[in-house]
Design a protein around this motif. Structure first.
Motif, PDB file in Angstrom:
ATOM      1  N   VAL A   3      17.564  -3.536  -2.295  1.00  0.00           N
ATOM      2  CA  VAL A   3      17.250  -2.419  -3.208  1.00  0.00           C
ATOM      3  C   VAL A   3      15.799  -1.958  -3.159  1.00  0.00           C
ATOM      4  N   ILE A   4      14.935  -2.672  -2.475  1.00  0.00           N
ATOM      5  CA  ILE A   4      13.508  -2.381  -2.600  1.00  0.00           C
ATOM      6  C   ILE A   4      13.152  -0.979  -2.111  1.00  0.00           C
ATOM      7  N   ALA A   5      13.850  -0.489  -1.117  1.00  0.00           N
ATOM      8  CA  ALA A   5      13.532   0.848  -0.600  1.00  0.00           C
ATOM      9  C   ALA A   5      13.838   1.937  -1.620  1.00  0.00           C
ATOM     10  N   ASP A   6      14.711   1.644  -2.585  1.00  0.00           N
ATOM     11  CA  ASP A   6      15.090   2.623  -3.608  1.00  0.00           C
ATOM     12  C   ASP A   6      14.532   2.259  -4.985  1.00  0.00           C
ATOM     13  N   SER A   7      13.559   1.362  -5.016  1.00  0.00           N
ATOM     14  CA  SER A   7      13.044   0.854  -6.295  1.00  0.00           C
ATOM     15  C   SER A   7      11.892   1.682  -6.859  1.00  0.00           C
ATOM     16  N   GLY A   8      11.380   2.615  -6.054  1.00  0.00           N
ATOM     17  CA  GLY A   8      10.199   3.373  -6.472  1.00  0.00           C
ATOM     18  C   GLY A   8       8.903   2.790  -5.958  1.00  0.00           C
ATOM     19  N   LEU A   9       8.947   1.588  -5.383  1.00  0.00           N
ATOM     20  CA  LEU A   9       7.756   0.973  -4.799  1.00  0.00           C
ATOM     21  C   LEU A   9       7.530   1.520  -3.393  1.00  0.00           C
ATOM     22  N   VAL A  10       6.285   1.444  -2.933  1.00  0.00           N
ATOM     23  CA  VAL A  10       5.964   1.985  -1.609  1.00  0.00           C
ATOM     24  C   VAL A  10       5.397   0.875  -0.726  1.00  0.00           C
ATOM     25  N   PRO A  11       5.696   0.915   0.573  1.00  0.00           N
ATOM     26  CA  PRO A  11       5.202  -0.132   1.478  1.00  0.00           C
ATOM     27  C   PRO A  11       3.718   0.034   1.756  1.00  0.00           C
ATOM     28  N   VAL A  12       3.020  -1.094   1.819  1.00  0.00           N
ATOM     29  CA  VAL A  12       1.586  -1.108   2.128  1.00  0.00           C
ATOM     30  C   VAL A  12       1.305  -2.306   3.034  1.00  0.00           C
ATOM     31  N   THR A  13       0.147  -2.299   3.630  1.00  0.00           N
ATOM     32  CA  THR A  13      -0.340  -3.496   4.305  1.00  0.00           C
ATOM     33  C   THR A  13      -1.599  -3.954   3.595  1.00  0.00           C
ATOM     34  N   VAL A  14      -1.792  -5.264   3.537  1.00  0.00           N
ATOM     35  CA  VAL A  14      -2.953  -5.833   2.854  1.00  0.00           C
ATOM     36  C   VAL A  14      -3.701  -6.728   3.826  1.00  0.00           C
ATOM     37  N   GLU A  15      -4.987  -6.523   3.896  1.00  0.00           N
ATOM     38  CA  GLU A  15      -5.855  -7.316   4.761  1.00  0.00           C
ATOM     39  C   GLU A  15      -5.667  -8.813   4.485  1.00  0.00           C
ATOM     40  N   GLY A  16      -5.366  -9.560   5.534  1.00  0.00           N
ATOM     41  CA  GLY A  16      -5.250 -11.007   5.402  1.00  0.00           C
ATOM     42  C   GLY A  16      -3.888 -11.502   4.979  1.00  0.00           C
ATOM     43  N   TRP A  17      -2.987 -10.590   4.592  1.00  0.00           N
ATOM     44  CA  TRP A  17      -1.644 -11.005   4.206  1.00  0.00           C
ATOM     45  C   TRP A  17      -0.761 -10.984   5.445  1.00  0.00           C
ATOM     46  N   SER A  18      -0.050 -12.047   5.682  1.00  0.00           N
ATOM     47  CA  SER A  18       0.762 -12.146   6.893  1.00  0.00           C
ATOM     48  C   SER A  18       2.118 -11.471   6.746  1.00  0.00           C
ATOM     49  N   LYS A  19       2.507 -11.135   5.529  1.00  0.00           N
ATOM     50  CA  LYS A  19       3.816 -10.529   5.282  1.00  0.00           C
ATOM     51  C   LYS A  19       3.651  -9.092   4.787  1.00  0.00           C
ATOM     52  N   PRO A  20       4.650  -8.227   5.050  1.00  0.00           N
ATOM     53  CA  PRO A  20       4.602  -6.870   4.505  1.00  0.00           C
ATOM     54  C   PRO A  20       4.539  -6.905   2.987  1.00  0.00           C
ATOM     55  N   ALA A  21       3.995  -5.847   2.404  1.00  0.00           N
ATOM     56  CA  ALA A  21       3.830  -5.791   0.949  1.00  0.00           C
ATOM     57  C   ALA A  21       4.323  -4.452   0.421  1.00  0.00           C
ATOM     58  N   TRP A  22       4.517  -4.421  -0.885  1.00  0.00           N
ATOM     59  CA  TRP A  22       4.962  -3.226  -1.585  1.00  0.00           C
ATOM     60  C   TRP A  22       4.082  -3.043  -2.804  1.00  0.00           C
ATOM     61  N   ALA A  23       3.849  -1.800  -3.171  1.00  0.00           N
ATOM     62  CA  ALA A  23       2.951  -1.525  -4.297  1.00  0.00           C
ATOM     63  C   ALA A  23       3.570  -0.488  -5.221  1.00  0.00           C
ATOM     64  N   ASP A  24       3.123  -0.537  -6.463  1.00  0.00           N
ATOM     65  CA  ASP A  24       3.463   0.495  -7.442  1.00  0.00           C
ATOM     66  C   ASP A  24       2.641   1.734  -7.114  1.00  0.00           C
ATOM     67  N   PRO A  25       3.256   2.880  -6.877  1.00  0.00           N
ATOM     68  CA  PRO A  25       2.475   4.066  -6.516  1.00  0.00           C
ATOM     69  C   PRO A  25       1.446   4.451  -7.568  1.00  0.00           C
ATOM     70  N   GLU A  26       1.723   4.188  -8.835  1.00  0.00           N
ATOM     71  CA  GLU A  26       0.740   4.480  -9.878  1.00  0.00           C
ATOM     72  C   GLU A  26      -0.493   3.594  -9.727  1.00  0.00           C
ATOM     73  N   ALA A  27      -0.300   2.372  -9.238  1.00  0.00           N
ATOM     74  CA  ALA A  27      -1.428   1.469  -9.030  1.00  0.00           C
ATOM     75  C   ALA A  27      -2.334   1.959  -7.901  1.00  0.00           C
ATOM     76  N   LEU A  28      -1.761   2.747  -6.991  1.00  0.00           N
ATOM     77  CA  LEU A  28      -2.541   3.266  -5.866  1.00  0.00           C
ATOM     78  C   LEU A  28      -3.209   4.605  -6.190  1.00  0.00           C
ATOM     79  N   ALA A  29      -2.791   5.214  -7.302  1.00  0.00           N
ATOM     80  CA  ALA A  29      -3.248   6.579  -7.599  1.00  0.00           C
ATOM     81  C   ALA A  29      -4.716   6.654  -7.962  1.00  0.00           C
ATOM     82  N   THR A  30      -5.228   5.624  -8.636  1.00  0.00           N
ATOM     83  CA  THR A  30      -6.637   5.609  -9.050  1.00  0.00           C
ATOM     84  C   THR A  30      -7.258   4.265  -8.718  1.00  0.00           C
ATOM     85  N   PRO A  31      -8.534   4.236  -8.362  1.00  0.00           N
ATOM     86  CA  PRO A  31      -9.186   2.960  -8.054  1.00  0.00           C
ATOM     87  C   PRO A  31      -9.210   2.066  -9.294  1.00  0.00           C
ATOM     88  N   PRO A  32      -8.942   0.768  -9.132  1.00  0.00           N
ATOM     89  CA  PRO A  32      -8.980  -0.137 -10.283  1.00  0.00           C
ATOM     90  C   PRO A  32     -10.410  -0.455 -10.692  1.00  0.00           C
TER      91      PRO A  32
END
Length: 395
Positions: free
Chosen positions: A242-271
């Motif tokens: 279900v992850i592809a239809d969950s509203g989350l978006v795929p990302v890559t993270v420096e140093g992480w060996s596995k694919p990752a997913w993020a909340d698009p709202e979390a990516l919208a503005t710098p934390p």
């Protein structure tokens, strides 16, 4: 198998850490108007545990995010009060958790799975299940003791037939816990305690999983499939479906060996914003998954309450210290009257001394202690600077 879109966003390890902190309510100004219930809705689940050192874990979670919120206010925010409608229910999520009542429909997949379960660890005597449901219908909300007894012997695991029946009814969703009384579950019929509109919803397994995967992704900010699955203890294949239809978006993270997913709202503005300095419950959702904690913070954390005392490294209930967006040490606390005792302290160098001292003094004030005593510091040369900083803060 679902075909996943290619990642379009690359995050540095530092960005991922900050996104995770903000998603967990530990970076930026807290929403004090929403209070404890707002924290619960934001996190999606607050884990329960019997251990109480400074306070129980479900109290420590809002404290870490809101500061010195009254402990009575915490309990009143969680549990049903009198004739008021329920705001929460207790169920199996990451573990035994308090959950927002509006998520009741989305655990239907788990209730169905429990009903289909072929065997149980505890035997259920004939007729007891129906008797328990009948008693609750007749007498109203009751604890297991009031239903006829929780245990057959003094052994913690030796449940009575009544306890087996009511816990099974809770798993099935016929019975619900929306209140704790003296730390005992208070059971009631779901048809009475859960709002009718929610009770009537019966989403498919796929709908439930899609919702819980989306909620987990938002609560984490960014995570691997394993991180997301662990949040509500889903299976890897359930997340995959279900992850592809969950509203989350795929990302890559420096140093992480596995694919990752993020909340698009979390990516919208710098934390950005102010970091909390606080002691964390070992059951806090920021750190409850060890592999994720090591990946994000470079910090190895293990609850040692169930480790034999001679084999403990950091103490019975070692609480990581969060400061400046980093985990800078550990404190194994205890209370002796009006004194908070730091039985064992681990510090990440001299720079962590004022941060750990601040966290100790704030926690002491929250639980009504007026003094802090340090018993042991893993780096002996840091003991004197720590005690001096505590003395300064305590005045």
């Amino acid at each position: 198998m679902t075909t996943l879109p290619r990642p379009t966003t690359e995050l540095s390890a530092d960005e991922a850490r900050r996104i995770a902190l903000r998603a967990q309510g530990l970076l930026g100004a807290p929403d004090r108007r929403a209070g404890v219930r707002g924290v619960l809705r934001h996190l999606g689940a607050v884990q329960l545990d019997t251990i109480s050192v400074l306070a129980r874990s479900h109290e420590l979670i809002p404290y870490a995010r809101l500061g010195a919120v009254g402990r009575r206010a915490v309990e009143e925010a969680y549990w049903k009060q009198g004739d008021q409608p329920a705001h929460t229910f207790e169920y199996w999520s990451h573990a035994a958790c308090i959950l927002p009542v509006e998520e009741w429909p989305h655990f239907a997949f788990r209730r169905r799975a429990y009903r289909a379960r072929p065997h149980w660890n505890h035997e259920l005597p004939d007729g007891v299940y129906d008797q328990v449901v009948k008693q609750l219908r007749t007498e109203g909300p009751l604890t297991a003791t009031e239903l006829g007894g929780a245990k057959r012997t003094s052994e913690w695991w030796d449940w009575s037939g009544t306890k087996v029946a009511v816990e099974r009814a809770l798993m099935y969703g016929e019975v619900v816990c929306v209140e704790r009384r003296g730390w005992k579950r208070v059971y009631d019929l779901a048809e009475r305690a859960v709002p009718a509109a929610l009770l009537a919803e019966e989403p498919s397994d796929e709908e439930c999983l899609r919702r819980l995967v989306g909620l987990a992704g938002r609560a984490l900010g960014v995570g691997t499939r394993a991180d997301i699955a662990d949040y509500h203890r889903l299976k890897g294949e359930q997340v995959e479906a279900v992850i592809a239809d969950s509203g989350l978006v795929p990302v890559t993270v420096e140093g992480w060996s596995k694919p990752a997913w993020a909340d698009p709202e979390a990516l919208a503005t710098p934390p950005r914003g102010r970091h909390r300095t606080t002691l964390l419950s070992p059951f806090d959702s920021l750190i409850w998954e060890r592999a994720r904690t090591e990946r994000i913070f470079g910090f190895t954390h293990r609850l040692e309450a169930y480790v034999p005392k001679p084999k403990r490294v950091h103490g019975y209930f070692a609480m990581p210290v969060l400061a400046g967006g980093r985990l800078v040490g550990r404190v194994d606390p205890a209370r002796e009257g009006g004194t908070l005792v730091a039985k064992q302290v681990t510090l990440d160098g001299i720079k962590a001394v004022p941060q750990v001292a601040q966290a100790l003094v704030e926690a002491a004030g929250w639980v009504g202690c007026t003094d802090v005593r340090v018993e042991r510091v893993d780096a002996p040369e840091l003991r004197e600077p720590l005690t001096a900083e505590l003395a300064r803060l305590l005045g």
